[in-house]
Design a protein around this motif. Structure first.
Motif, PDB file in Angstrom:
ATOM      1  N   ASP A 293       0.851  -1.193   0.000  1.00 53.62           N
ATOM      2  CA  ASP A 293       0.000   0.000   0.000  1.00 53.62           C
ATOM      3  C   ASP A 293       0.887   1.244   0.000  1.00 53.62           C
ATOM      4  OD1 ASP A 293      -2.217  -1.685   0.153  1.00 53.62           O
ATOM      5  OD2 ASP A 293      -2.173  -1.698   2.339  1.00 53.62           O
ATOM      6  N   VAL A 294       0.978   1.887  -1.147  1.00 57.21           N
ATOM      7  CA  VAL A 294       1.773   3.112  -1.241  1.00 57.21           C
ATOM      8  C   VAL A 294       1.093   4.229  -0.470  1.00 57.21           C
ATOM      9  CG1 VAL A 294       2.792   4.778  -2.837  1.00 57.21           C
ATOM     10  CG2 VAL A 294       2.660   2.358  -3.471  1.00 57.21           C
ATOM     11  N   ASP A 295      -0.184   4.446  -0.723  1.00 52.62           N
ATOM     12  CA  ASP A 295      -0.995   5.388   0.024  1.00 52.62           C
ATOM     13  C   ASP A 295      -2.435   4.897  -0.036  1.00 52.62           C
ATOM     14  OD1 ASP A 295      -1.987   6.154  -2.526  1.00 52.62           O
ATOM     15  OD2 ASP A 295      -0.502   7.747  -2.689  1.00 52.62           O
ATOM     16  N   ASP A 297      -4.842   5.534  -2.052  1.00 58.44           N
ATOM     17  CA  ASP A 297      -5.405   5.269  -3.376  1.00 58.44           C
ATOM     18  C   ASP A 297      -4.470   4.491  -4.292  1.00 58.44           C
ATOM     19  OD1 ASP A 297      -7.739   6.699  -2.748  1.00 58.44           O
ATOM     20  OD2 ASP A 297      -6.759   8.603  -3.256  1.00 58.44           O
ATOM     21  N   THR A 298      -3.246   4.234  -3.885  1.00 59.32           N
ATOM     22  CA  THR A 298      -2.273   3.586  -4.765  1.00 59.32           C
ATOM     23  C   THR A 298      -1.732   2.321  -4.108  1.00 59.32           C
ATOM     24  OG1 THR A 298      -1.621   5.769  -5.594  1.00 59.32           O
ATOM     25  CG2 THR A 298      -0.162   3.917  -6.084  1.00 59.32           C
ATOM     26  N   THR A 299      -1.748   1.225  -4.862  1.00 57.50           N
ATOM     27  CA  THR A 299      -1.212  -0.050  -4.383  1.00 57.50           C
ATOM     28  C   THR A 299      -0.376  -0.696  -5.466  1.00 57.50           C
ATOM     29  OG1 THR A 299      -3.174  -1.293  -5.116  1.00 57.50           O
ATOM     30  CG2 THR A 299      -3.188  -0.439  -2.861  1.00 57.50           C
ATOM     31  N   LEU A 300       0.630  -1.445  -5.049  1.00 62.01           N
ATOM     32  CA  LEU A 300       1.447  -2.269  -5.925  1.00 62.01           C
ATOM     33  C   LEU A 300       1.307  -3.716  -5.471  1.00 62.01           C
ATOM     34  CD1 LEU A 300       4.701  -0.091  -6.089  1.00 62.01           C
ATOM     35  CD2 LEU A 300       2.816  -0.154  -7.737  1.00 62.01           C
ATOM     36  N   GLY A 343      -0.039  -2.799 -10.504  1.00 63.99           N
ATOM     37  CA  GLY A 343      -0.530  -1.889  -9.479  1.00 63.99           C
ATOM     38  C   GLY A 343      -1.894  -1.367  -9.835  1.00 63.99           C
ATOM     39  N   ALA A 344      -2.475  -0.625  -8.885  1.00 64.48           N
ATOM     40  CA  ALA A 344      -3.813  -0.050  -9.055  1.00 64.48           C
ATOM     41  C   ALA A 344      -3.809   1.352  -8.486  1.00 64.48           C
ATOM     42  CB  ALA A 344      -4.865  -0.911  -8.375  1.00 64.48           C
ATOM     43  N   GLU A 345      -4.592   2.242  -9.144  1.00 71.18           N
ATOM     44  CA  GLU A 345      -4.712   3.633  -8.725  1.00 71.18           C
ATOM     45  C   GLU A 345      -6.188   3.986  -8.652  1.00 71.18           C
ATOM     46  OE1 GLU A 345      -3.584   7.402  -7.487  1.00 71.18           O
ATOM     47  OE2 GLU A 345      -2.292   5.658  -7.844  1.00 71.18           O
ATOM     48  N   ASN A 351     -11.387   2.998 -10.258  1.00 66.79           N
ATOM     49  CA  ASN A 351     -10.138   2.318  -9.956  1.00 66.79           C
ATOM     50  C   ASN A 351      -9.598   1.683 -11.229  1.00 66.79           C
ATOM     51  OD1 ASN A 351      -8.630  -0.391  -9.099  1.00 66.79           O
ATOM     52  ND2 ASN A 351      -8.469   1.051  -7.383  1.00 66.79           N
ATOM     53  N   ALA A 353      -6.474  -0.688 -12.781  1.00 66.66           N
ATOM     54  CA  ALA A 353      -5.409  -1.635 -12.435  1.00 66.66           C
ATOM     55  C   ALA A 353      -4.744  -2.133 -13.708  1.00 66.66           C
ATOM     56  CB  ALA A 353      -5.978  -2.810 -11.644  1.00 66.66           C
TER      57      ALA A 353
END
Length: 592
Positions: A293-295, A297-300, A343-345, A351, A353
């Protein structure tokens, strides 16, 4: 200092008042006027002496001959002399009058309470109330007494202190008769009723609890089974039924982190047939996922996976269209392994991905003896090995928290190790699949995901026909009752083949499963599945129908007894490829 707002009386005023009282008291009774007597009584009542001010008492000075608390008057105000023969003055204690009776104009008062040595002068009722000693703790409780009727007189034990030793009948209370002291018993004849609080019932009392390894929960299991198979080689001719044993084990991992996530699942088994060793085969599957979890709203994320399976000897790829036939010494292995990363934003409710994937599929050669062939025969299935590189884009829009439609696009390219396989075809290809669907959760009873679309695959060899077909995928779970669960799964895939003249296969599978808990530790599961395989470019179609009934009985949380029966029937348009099979299996699973 005084606790009131009045100014304290100075020492000079105290001495003057004390001297006036002495002078008035020294005059003969006959010479004193009524006003003087009243003044002397008031002075002796409301004005303390010097020693009284210092010791806390309101007594007269030594030698004054008067009473400690003023005149002895009646209720009407008339009376004799305060210090006459009819009212002798009481003796003044040495401590300044503490514990003596006081008499005022309003009548006699109770004995005053001890006061401090440096207490302030006693003047009015309000001041006296404020200067009382503060209470030290709660008042003492009376000693406990045994309930009179708790023990019959004839049953009362006699102790060292006489017949006063009492105890509750049937209560089992001990009686202390050490010396002359008898400990009193309870003051009630029976203990009060206390309602029992029922504990919370665990929802899944037989689920494995696992092991805590750092911040990971490890859940392993191992199963040992024995059973009977009516057709181990899954062929139409040359049936050789056999008893067999199956050993299976696996493990699951799950992180307990507050942020990020890791999960993994691996399991594998091996079937060993006693009368048909050529049908022995392994199987395994595993997958591991990690999300960072980058933040907000952003995940890798990344995933790795593998699978091991075998080809049946009666399939079109092995045996029927080759010289191997049913004389193969083993079932060729199929191994698939690979992974994906992406990743997904999130953009509000939208959303997006994006993931890239790379997988490899490897085939083992088929060894055996064919008709008219001397020695070992080799079918070069390894020439079909290929790599599959793909890219997937998925866009999801959250209409509501329980309804999230999406659009899924996937494109890939398959490149084989050999440009031309042993059958003489170039099987490199590119493919594309587009789907529209939604994930949903309706009333918390019906959850899942459904999608439908269209896909195609184009091959490099112009002799191989283009594969184009609708696709349908989904997984639905319906909790009909707290004890019954219904599951539905559907999948569509485009697979490779080595059949001459065929581009590949289009496989469509549907499975319906019903699970019901007869008891909290007994579960019965029934499954019905259908698989359709169409070989594109040649007139070969296979339909497989399988029914499975499985029961699990939890002896404890860690030990489970299992029993399985399955029937499978494959009907093929290719002669010699159809077969039927019955399998019965019982086992014991150890889990944690």
């Amino acid at each position: 200092m005084s606790s009131t707002n009045r100014r304290p009386v100075g020492s000079t005023a105290l001495l003057q008042a004390a001297g006036l009282a002495v002078v008035i008291a020294a005059l003969p009774a006959g010479t004193r006027s009524a006003s003087a007597q009243d003044a002397a009584g008031a002075a002796s009542t409301s004005i303390p002496t010097l020693r009284g001010a210092l010791d806390g008492g309101a007594t007269a000075l030594p030698g004054s001959g008067g009473p400690a608390a003023g005149r002895g008057a009646d209720a009407s105000g008339a009376g004799g002399d305060a210090d006459g023969p009819n009212n002798p003055a009481p003796a003044i204690p040495a401590d300044g009058g503490v514990g003596t009776n006081r008499t005022t104009a309003n009548g006699p008062q109770q004995p005053e309470k001890p006061r401090g040595r440096f207490a302030l002068p006693r003047s009015t009722a309000k001041t006296e109330d404020r200067l009382r000693y503060p209470r030290k703790g709660p008042p003492p409780l009376p000693e406990l007494q045994a309930y009179p009727t708790s023990v019959a007189p004839s049953q009362r034990p006699r102790g060292a202190g006489g017949d006063a030793a009492l105890a509750l009948r049937g209560s089992g209370a001990a009686i202390d008769t050490v010396g002359d002291v008898i400990r009193p018993g309870p003051t009630v004849a029976a203990l009060p009723f206390t309602a029992r609080i029922r504990g919370r019932i665990e929802d899944a009392p037989y689920d494995p609890v696992g092991y805590e390894v750092g911040s990971l929960r490890l859940t392993p299991y191992v199963t040992q089974s024995i059973g009977y198979d009516s057709n181990p080689n899954q062929t139409q001719t040359g049936l050789r039924p056999s008893a067999f044993e199956r050993t299976e084990g696996g493990v699951s991992l799950a992180s307990t982190w507050s942020r990020n996530s890791f999960s993994a699942s691996f399991h594998g088994g091996y079937d060993a047939f006693f009368s048909a060793p050529e049908a022995n085969r392994p199987d395994a599957v595993g997958v591991a996922d990690y999300r960072f979890d980058v933040d907000r709203d952003t995940t890798l994320d990344a995933e790795t996976r593998f699978a091991i399976d075998t080809q049946r000897l009666g399939s079109p790829e092995v045996g029927v269209l080759s010289a191997v036939a049913a004389n193969s010494t083993s079932r060729p292995l199929i191994t698939t392994f690979g992974g994906s990363v992406g990743g997904a934003e999130g953009f509000g409710r939208l959303n997006v991905a994006l993931h890239g994937s790379l997988d490899r599929t490897a085939y083992d050669n088929a060894d055996g003896t064919g008709a008219g062939v001397v020695g070992s025969y080799l079918q070069n299935l390894a020439s079909q090995n290929f790599n599959d590189a793909g890219l997937r884009l998925r866009t999801t829009y959250e209409v509501t928290p329980v309804l999230q439609p999406f659009v899924d696009l996937f494109g890939d390219e398959r490149i084989h190790d050999h440009e031309i396989d042993y059958t003489g075809y170039r099987r490199d290809s590119t493919g594309f699949t587009g789907q529209v669907g939604s994930s949903f959760e309706l009333t918390r009873l019906l959850t899942g995901e459904l999608s439908a679309g269209y896909g195609f695959r184009d091959y490099q060899d112009p002799r191989l026909k283009l594969i184009a077909s609708p696709v349908f995928n989904g997984a639905i779970t319906y909790a009909a009752t707290p004890l019954t669960t219904v599951s539905f799964r559907a999948a569509t895939s485009f697979d490779e083949t080595n059949v001459p003249g065929s581009s590949g296969t289009t496989s469509r599978s549907v499975t319906l499963e019903v699970s019901h808990a007869l008891l909290r530790n007994t579960t019965i599961t029934g499954a019905l599945s259908f698989l359709n395989t169409d070989y594109v470019g040649v007139p070969i179609t296979e339909n497989t129908l399988a029914e499975t009934l499985k029961a699990e009985y939890h002896l404890s949380r860690d030990l489970v007894a299992t029993a399985t029966y399955s029937h499978e029937r494959l009907n093929s348009t290719l002669a010699g490829s159809s077969f039927g099979q019955n399998i019965a299996l019982i086992g014991l699973r150890l889990q944690r």
